[in-house]
Design an enzyme around this catalytic site. Structure first.
Site, PDB file in Angstrom:
ATOM      1  N   HIS A  57      -0.471  -6.584  -0.869  1.00  0.00           N
ATOM      2  CA  HIS A  57       0.946  -6.236  -0.870  1.00  0.00           C
ATOM      3  C   HIS A  57       1.648  -6.922   0.294  1.00  0.00           C
ATOM      4  CE1 HIS A  57       0.224  -3.365  -3.956  1.00  0.00           C
ATOM      5  NE2 HIS A  57      -0.626  -2.679  -3.229  1.00  0.00           N
TER       6      HIS A  57
ATOM      7  N   CYS B 179     -13.297  -4.231  -2.977  1.00  0.00           N
ATOM      8  CA  CYS B 179     -13.838  -3.748  -1.700  1.00  0.00           C
ATOM      9  C   CYS B 179     -15.119  -2.960  -1.978  1.00  0.00           C
ATOM     10  CB  CYS B 179     -12.812  -2.866  -1.015  1.00  0.00           C
ATOM     11  SG  CYS B 179     -13.483  -2.106   0.458  1.00  0.00           S
TER      12      CYS B 179
ATOM     13  N   GLU C  52      -5.785   0.947  -7.754  1.00  0.00           N
ATOM     14  CA  GLU C  52      -7.151   1.369  -7.389  1.00  0.00           C
ATOM     15  C   GLU C  52      -7.569   2.558  -8.253  1.00  0.00           C
ATOM     16  OE1 GLU C  52      -7.951   2.302  -3.174  1.00  0.00           O
ATOM     17  OE2 GLU C  52      -9.340   3.821  -3.927  1.00  0.00           O
TER      18      GLU C  52
ATOM     19  N   CYS D 110     -11.522   5.944   2.821  1.00  0.00           N
ATOM     20  CA  CYS D 110     -12.036   4.878   3.670  1.00  0.00           C
ATOM     21  C   CYS D 110     -11.752   5.214   5.127  1.00  0.00           C
ATOM     22  CB  CYS D 110     -11.365   3.565   3.276  1.00  0.00           C
ATOM     23  SG  CYS D 110     -11.711   2.278   4.424  1.00  0.00           S
TER      24      CYS D 110
ATOM     25  N   SER E 227       3.447  -1.196  -0.396  1.00  0.00           N
ATOM     26  CA  SER E 227       2.046  -0.930  -0.055  1.00  0.00           C
ATOM     27  C   SER E 227       1.908   0.554   0.268  1.00  0.00           C
ATOM     28  CB  SER E 227       1.653  -1.793   1.150  1.00  0.00           C
ATOM     29  OG  SER E 227       0.694  -1.132   1.930  1.00  0.00           O
ATOM     30  N   SER E 228       1.033   1.250  -0.480  1.00  0.00           N
ATOM     31  CA  SER E 228       0.980   2.702  -0.297  1.00  0.00           C
ATOM     32  C   SER E 228       0.427   3.067   1.065  1.00  0.00           C
ATOM     33  CB  SER E 228       0.193   3.355  -1.430  1.00  0.00           C
ATOM     34  OG  SER E 228      -1.159   3.243  -1.194  1.00  0.00           O
ATOM     35  N   ASN E 229      -0.537   2.267   1.589  1.00  0.00           N
ATOM     36  CA  ASN E 229      -1.080   2.671   2.888  1.00  0.00           C
ATOM     37  C   ASN E 229      -0.047   2.462   3.993  1.00  0.00           C
ATOM     38  OD1 ASN E 229      -2.076   0.294   4.780  1.00  0.00           O
ATOM     39  ND2 ASN E 229      -2.390  -0.397   2.692  1.00  0.00           N
TER      40      ASN E 229
ATOM     41  N   SER F 271      -2.567  -4.694   4.554  1.00  0.00           N
ATOM     42  CA  SER F 271      -2.305  -6.007   3.948  1.00  0.00           C
ATOM     43  C   SER F 271      -1.453  -6.898   4.846  1.00  0.00           C
ATOM     44  CB  SER F 271      -1.565  -5.821   2.623  1.00  0.00           C
ATOM     45  OG  SER F 271      -2.267  -4.976   1.786  1.00  0.00           O
TER      46      SER F 271
HETATM   47 FE1  F3S Z   1     -11.648  -1.283   1.511  1.00  0.00          FE
HETATM   48 FE2  F3S Z   1     -10.870   0.543   3.111  1.00  0.00          FE
HETATM   49 FE3  F3S Z   1      -9.653  -1.675   3.051  1.00  0.00          FE
HETATM   50  S1  F3S Z   1     -11.430   0.791   1.037  1.00  0.00           S
HETATM   51  S2  F3S Z   1      -9.847  -2.404   1.013  1.00  0.00           S
HETATM   52  S3  F3S Z   1     -11.740  -1.384   3.684  1.00  0.00           S
HETATM   53  S4  F3S Z   1      -8.743   0.273   3.301  1.00  0.00           S
END
Ligand code: F3S
Length: 649
Positions: free
Chosen positions: A41, A95, A125, A191, A219-221, A263
């Site tokens: 993103h 990932c 995802e 994660c 980008s959601s994060n 990202s």
């Molecule tokens: Fe993987 Fe965690 Fe990044 S799941 S894509 S390392 S945020």
């Protein structure tokens, strides 16, 4: 703490970096490259990949071969099969943490368990994970949904969670499921990179005056990071690049925190850090509580204050071919380099502005290290251009752009400093093999898709070209008449004839209308792109068909045949065709006569081939000419008798 603090885990996470590295590694080695969805993103990276030939696709329809890149979000199981069916090689950037979730849901589903995914159901995802349990999962995005969602009775469920989901929210949802009496086993699949980034953002945002969150708006994060920071710091801004940064009332003592989504490339974070350091250097002193105000401070206060991202007016004080100096009423002058002057690299500053001109500029950086303000005129152009494009999109008006690049899958046209992508399928109403013919040309088109946030602007000419053709067609059919002569360009050759573009409408010259003589292929007479004068034979307005001819009726050899081939004369001709009852002899292109089998020789002839060969040149006597029926009767036997020397009896 120092004035600017950057969160330790800001930027690319392990999974994103791994996928990005994989892709850059194969660029130039494999082609074509398709990315299933936007790789990350981030528009800057997306634009760069597009320039390097990576095409974004959201379906494999119509693709055959090439390499399919799977981004770190992963995809459902069936896509792998689909790619195989399309003969595509897979570059799997999923990932490993996401892949682990795929394996969990796949196995648990096979073991007969129901699957619950905690996460945003519209996120790729989550959609990908669902694709590993036959799209059977129950998806829960919030505690409210956990309370109300229908969960069919089942022995047991297996719960997984989107990698970027918030831990406390996940725990809350699990609590609710427990209370509802659902039997489940919970998997911890959040994660740690996300959790770490979020914890750091939480702590940092509690201790600063301003918080800058960098990352894609979609980008959601990054959105979650901005959400967390806003709770603790009301001066939180979410930006995609330095261009979005507008800081009001920045004070010298301000403490600034910076974090970035998974990202965000390191270069963008660095640019923000450098710019913020300069901005702090140049920020107005917070004089509140100061007892003495020096003359220097008073002078500085009387001057204009500038911030990165400001749009201000200034007066040109000096111009060269390479840069423009601008007085901004600030303590230092501003410089616009040629690269930042216009999006059109051929524009020369000295030919465009003069000393004394007032111009609008964008402040890129308040201090370039030598004390000058870095300015851009190009970004103002782009902003205005963007607004104009938005108007054109909303009002469906036509814009004109110059084609600057031919890229994979289409071309790029620049409209008022903004790049617009025109896909190959939208360049014209028909497929154009080599788009390079458009390079440097001004094209008119419509804006058919516009997403300002993603900076995705798509142009289309297909409908416009079709309209133009329809108008030209109507005008042509109004005026064109059978019997007239017009000029056209050969647009396409086939085995049966040639299509001639008469100005937007194609007419057909059938092969039989290309020459009075005999030809076996239209390519013997014409070539594509050739300008030709043609006679209009017939116009069928209803069917939209125009029949053309290259043959001038005045030059019809049959008209002259009566005089030229009077009965009784002996002429030379070439045998061109055999039939069981005789042989056709060409007297000139377009005029064939028949030597009947009885007229071939002074003896009984079984087959014409026994006496004649195709291509042979012979003398024949004209017996009869019928120009209306285009028939000439010839005799070889009589020609030979006429020629034979008289013998004494
Ligand atoms: Fe993987 Fe965690 Fe990044 S799941 S894509 S390392 S945020």
């Amino acid at each position: 703490m120092s004035k600017i603090e950057v969160a330790k885990s800001a930027g690319f996470c392990f999974g994103v970096k791994r996928a990005i590295d994989m892709v850059y590694d194969v660029i130039g080695k494999e082609s074509p490259l398709y990315s299933y969805g936007q790789l990350i993103h981030n528009q800057t990276v997306t634009d760069d990949l597009a320039e390097k030939g990576v095409q974004i696709v959201d379906s494999l329809d119509g693709l055959d071969g090439g390499t399919l890149i799977i981004r770190s979000h992963g995809v459902g199981e069936t896509l792998y099969e689909e790619a195989k069916a399309h003969q595509m090689k897979i570059l799997d950037g999923t990932c490993p943490f996401v892949e682990n979730i795929h394996q969990i849901v796949h196995k648990e589903k096979e073991d007969g368990k129901g699957i619950i995914i905690v996460g945003d159901g519209s996120h790729p995802e989550v959609m990908g994970i669902n694709g590993w349990c036959g799209n059977s999962a129950i998806i829960i995005g919030s505690p409210e949904e956990a309370e109300t969602v229908e969960i069919p009775e089942k022995n047991s469920y297996s719960v997984v969670v989107q990698t970027t989901f918030r831990q406390n929210k996940y725990e809350h949802i699990l609590e609710i499921l427990k209370k509802r009496g659902i039997s489940f086993t919970a998997n911890q699949t959040i994660c740690s990179a996300t959790e770490k980034r979020q914890t750091e953002a939480e702590e940092l945002s509690q201790n600063v005056d301003r918080m800058i969150v960098i990352g894609g708006k979609n980008s959601s994060n990054t959105q979650k990071l901005a959400e967390i920071c806003k709770k603790n710091c009301r001066n939180t801004v979410h930006i995609e690049t330095i261009c979005d940064l507008v800081l009001n009332n920045l004070k010298k003592g301000d403490r600034i925190g910076i974090t970035a989504g998974a990202s965000t490339p390191p270069a963008i974070i660095k640019e923000v850090i450098v710019t913020m350091s300069e901005a702090l250097e140049n920020a107005v002193q917070n004089l509140e509580g100061s007892e003495e105000v020096t003359f220097e401070q008073m002078l500085e206060e009387s001057l204009v204050t500038l911030h990165t991202g400001d749009v201000v007016k200034g007066t040109v004080i000096q111009v060269s071919n390479e840069e423009v100096s601008v007085n901004l009423g600030f303590k230092s002058d501003g410089i616009i380099s040629r690269g930042e002057f216009s999006s059109d690299p051929s524009v020369i500053p000295s030919k465009t502005v003069q000393p004394g001109d007032e111009i609008e500029v964008f402040v890129v950086r308040v201090n370039d290290g030598d004390g000058n303000v870095v300015l851009s005129r190009k970004r103002i152009e782009a902003q205005k251009g963007m607004e104009e494009l938005e108007t054109a999109y909303n009002e469906k008006t036509v814009v004109t752009g110059t084609v600057t690049q031919i890229v994979k899958g289409g071309l790029i046209a620049v409209v008022n400093g903004v790049n617009v992508f025109i896909p190959s399928s939208q360049v014209s109403n028909r497929f154009i093999e080599d788009l390079n013919v458009f390079k440097g040309q001004d094209l008119e088109f419509n804006i058919i898709e516009m997403d300002r946030v993603k900076r995705r602007i798509i142009g289309g000419r297909k409908a416009l070209v079709e309209q133009e053709i329809a108008a030209k067609r109507a005008a042509l059919f109004e005026t064109i008449q059978a019997g007239t002569k017009i000029t056209g360009t050969v647009s396409r050759l086939t085995d049966f004839g040639a299509f001639v573009d008469l100005g937007g409408v194609d007419g057909l010259i059938h092969i039989s209308e290309m020459s009075w003589g005999r030809i076996s292929n239209p390519r013997e007479v014409l070539k594509e792109g050739q300008t030709v004068e043609v006679f209009v034979l017939d116009v069928d307005k209803e069917k939209g068909k125009i029949s053309l001819s290259l043959k001038d009726a005045d030059m019809n050899p049959w008209k002259l045949a009566v005089d030229k081939y009077a009965a009784g004369t002996v002429v030379e001709g070439k045998v061109v065709r055999m039939v069981p009852f005789g042989a056709f002899v060409e007297l000139e292109p377009g005029v064939d006569g028949l030597v009947h089998i009885s007229q071939i020789a002074n003896k009984h002839v079984v087959k014409p081939e026994d006496e004649l060969k195709v291509g042979e040149v012979i003398n024949v006597k004209v017996l009869e000419v019928n120009p209306e029926q285009k028939k000439i009767s010839l005799s070889k036997r009589q020609a030979e008798t006429d020629e034979a020397p008289e013998t004494e009896e």
